[in-house]
Design an enzyme around this catalytic site. Sequence first.
Site, short mmCIF file in Angstrom:
data_model
loop_
_atom_site.label_atom_id
_atom_site.label_comp_id
_atom_site.label_asym_id
_atom_site.label_seq_id
_atom_site.Cartn_x
_atom_site.Cartn_y
_atom_site.Cartn_z
N GLU A 133 -15.01 -67.77 -109.72
CA GLU A 133 -14.24 -68.54 -110.70
C GLU A 133 -13.99 -69.94 -110.18
OE1 GLU A 133 -11.19 -66.09 -112.99
OE2 GLU A 133 -11.05 -65.27 -110.97
N ASP A 153 -6.91 -57.54 -107.77
CA ASP A 153 -7.09 -58.23 -109.04
C ASP A 153 -8.52 -58.07 -109.58
OD1 ASP A 153 -6.12 -59.89 -111.14
OD2 ASP A 153 -7.08 -61.64 -110.24
N HIS A 159 -12.75 -54.70 -111.75
CA HIS A 159 -13.94 -55.30 -112.36
C HIS A 159 -15.23 -55.08 -111.53
CE1 HIS A 159 -10.97 -56.96 -114.89
NE2 HIS A 159 -10.74 -58.08 -114.25
#
Length: 449
Positions: free
Chosen positions: A184, A203, A208
């Site tokens: 990111e 996170d 994910h």
Amino acid sequence: EFAVVGVAREPMTSDAFRARMRQSLEEFRTGDIDPALADALVRRARYLAGDYTAPATYAALRDLLAEIDSSSGTKGNYLHYLATPPTVFATVVHQLGAAGLVAEADGRWRRVIVEKPFGLDLESALALNQELRRDLAESQIYRIDHYLGKETVQNILVLRFANSIFEPLWNRSYVDFIEICALETVGVERRGEFYEQTGVLRDIVQNHLLEVLSLVAMEPPTTGGADDIRTEKLKVLKSLRELWSDTIPRNVVLGQYRGYRSEPDVSPASVTPTYAALRVFLDNWRWQGVPIYLRTGKKLKQRLTEVSLHMRPIPLSLFGRSDVCEHLDPNVLTIRIQPDEGISLRFASKIPGNDFAVGPVNMDMKYLETFGGEPPEAYERLLLDAMRGDATLFSRRDAVEQSWKWITPILRYFEENPPAGLPNYDPGSCGPQSADDLLHHDRREWREL
Ligand code: BG6
């Protein structure tokens, strides 16, 4: 036969809520908005202010839903979406239970979507599952991971199981290593408080990245049904080689971007990681010995989520001059999850000319060009699936517990041995040097950004 009821602590009228919905649609929805559809949707919105812990909130909600049932024909079918702080998940579900809002009977369905993070470690995830099961059956619980709603993530299944040419190569005989990255450019924005308790391992990696890994590495399921797919994904998580205190330092690298410590609500001495690179192995017949490199972080040079299967090099090159040892780049199949969604295959080609010079070329499928238009938002797909009762793209209890079981020793290790030398990478860079070293040790490189 549809309505949306927003519930939160903030006092607000239904009209103000509708205005906010409309504004948000315009602000965040990509693509064209059909004004008639938007009007119809916004008209069906209601708002209820109340404290999550107060039974009065749920009594008022029950009355409002009953009224909507008779005016909008919703037949008592409710999808409760807990986009709340994780600390109140159990409280809200107990209160919904006590108010009779989750009991299924007479053909009506009642479901609950639980947002992430689902727990903070194995112990808290087990406890949360137990709490939820006091009021809900497993079939009513939809643990959301928005990565699974991404078109390109779902297409991993189609690429693998609707084509005959990839699957025979999809194993340790042909695959040299696998790279999965979720990079990111944004930092923690205004979520410092949340992020300080979470960090990148909780996170992104626990959910994910492990979800994507499961889809990439799973065996073909017996059917396309939710449970067959989720059972195969679980087996991948079960075959993840456990990491312990002696192997963690060699296989896990953490980083923190310079400037993180001065973000709002972040401790000036924080050792919360904003970057992680991991080398993992799956101990099963298909993948034994194939390293899988995971890489994720914030404030990096490029926003990029992709999976690359690097194929083994050819055994002998026939091309190149006798005095030059020609190195041919091995084949790489890349699934670009976002942005520039697509799939590309790198292979060797003769470079036109009188010599037998060989170089890499790419065969590239781009979603935008092929299908036109942006792929739909992940949440749109997932909310619709939950309304339809299709749990395929939601995480099952056993898988969530298994992923926490695997990652908890890593979290504990770094709690006891905080990573030294943080912060260790510049915003806008490719991440810390130690992540490059992790691959150099195996004589490999991350795909270039
Ligand atoms: C969320 C994380 O789950 O995923 C965020 O909490 C992260 O920290 C986000 O930024 C990334 O999602 P996407 O869809 O933008 O890749």
